[in-house]
Design a protein around this motif. Structure first.
Motif, PDB file in Angstrom:
ATOM      1  N   GLN A   1       1.162  -1.677   0.534  1.00 47.59           N
ATOM      2  CA  GLN A   1      -0.156   0.305  -0.183  1.00 47.59           C
ATOM      3  C   GLN A   1       0.707   1.395   0.102  1.00 47.59           C
ATOM      4  O   GLN A   1       2.207   1.081   0.842  1.00 47.59           O
ATOM      5  CB  GLN A   1      -0.714   0.002   0.789  1.00 47.59           C
ATOM      6  CG  GLN A   1      -2.086  -0.922   1.123  1.00 47.59           C
ATOM      7  CD  GLN A   1      -2.817  -1.660   2.543  1.00 47.59           C
ATOM      8  OE1 GLN A   1      -2.159  -0.617   3.634  1.00 47.59           O
ATOM      9  NE2 GLN A   1      -3.920  -1.490   2.528  1.00 47.59           N
TER      10      GLN A   1
ATOM     11  N   GLU B   1      -3.368   6.508   2.679  1.00 42.88           N
ATOM     12  CA  GLU B   1      -3.423   5.818   1.617  1.00 42.88           C
ATOM     13  C   GLU B   1      -3.341   6.176   0.453  1.00 42.88           C
ATOM     14  O   GLU B   1      -5.053   6.727   0.549  1.00 42.88           O
ATOM     15  CB  GLU B   1      -4.222   4.528   2.146  1.00 42.88           C
ATOM     16  CG  GLU B   1      -3.858   3.740   1.201  1.00 42.88           C
ATOM     17  CD  GLU B   1      -5.316   2.155   1.891  1.00 42.88           C
ATOM     18  OE1 GLU B   1      -5.320   1.898   0.514  1.00 42.88           O
ATOM     19  OE2 GLU B   1      -5.304   1.807   2.523  1.00 42.88           O
TER      20      GLU B   1
ATOM     21  N   SER C   1      -2.742   1.055  -3.496  1.00 49.53           N
ATOM     22  CA  SER C   1      -2.546  -0.781  -2.696  1.00 49.53           C
ATOM     23  C   SER C   1      -2.391  -0.837  -4.612  1.00 49.53           C
ATOM     24  O   SER C   1      -3.151  -1.073  -5.255  1.00 49.53           O
ATOM     25  CB  SER C   1      -3.373  -1.346  -1.864  1.00 49.53           C
ATOM     26  OG  SER C   1      -4.442  -1.130  -2.434  1.00 49.53           O
TER      27      SER C   1
END
Length: 118
Positions: free
Chosen positions: A47, A55, A58
């Motif tokens: 990720q 984030e 990924s």
């Protein structure tokens, strides 16, 4: 592709049939070809995060591979089994070249030392 799927495909690729080929019968002689088989594989997942720790994406992937080279044959005749190894001419030629190179370098070193003494 997830890891379970990769392992299933890998199991199917490596079987006894990859090492021992189909027996060949010629008269009263049975020949069983044999190969050296090597396999490897791997998988991963990750990720990505930006500078703030959020984030941003990924991904994952995996793969496997194998190779097979002839090793020789088992020859079965009159209840007697004999092993006949395969000859790898490329390996013999490479070995000869390496021996030749070592010989040339050794002779060169001897001549250099001999020339300095004169």
């Amino acid at each position: 592709m997830d890891i379970k799927e990769l392992l299933e495909q890998s199991k199917d690729a490596v079987t006894v049939r990859r090492v021992f080929g189909e027996p060949i019968r010629h008269g009263d002689v049975l020949v069983v070809p044999v190969a050296r088989v090597a396999q490897g594989g791997g998988a991963g997942h990750g990720q990505g995060r930006d500078g703030k720790g959020e984030e941003i994406g990924s991904g994952g992937g995996g793969g496997f591979g194998y190779s097979a080279t002839p090793a020789g044959v088992f020859v079965i005749k009159d209840g007697e089994v004999r092993w006949r190894p395969a000859v790898d001419v490329n390996r013999i030629v490479l070995g000869g070249q390496l021996v030749g190179l070592a010989l040339v370098l050794t002779i060169r070193t001897i001549f250099k030392k001999w020339h300095r003494r004169r």
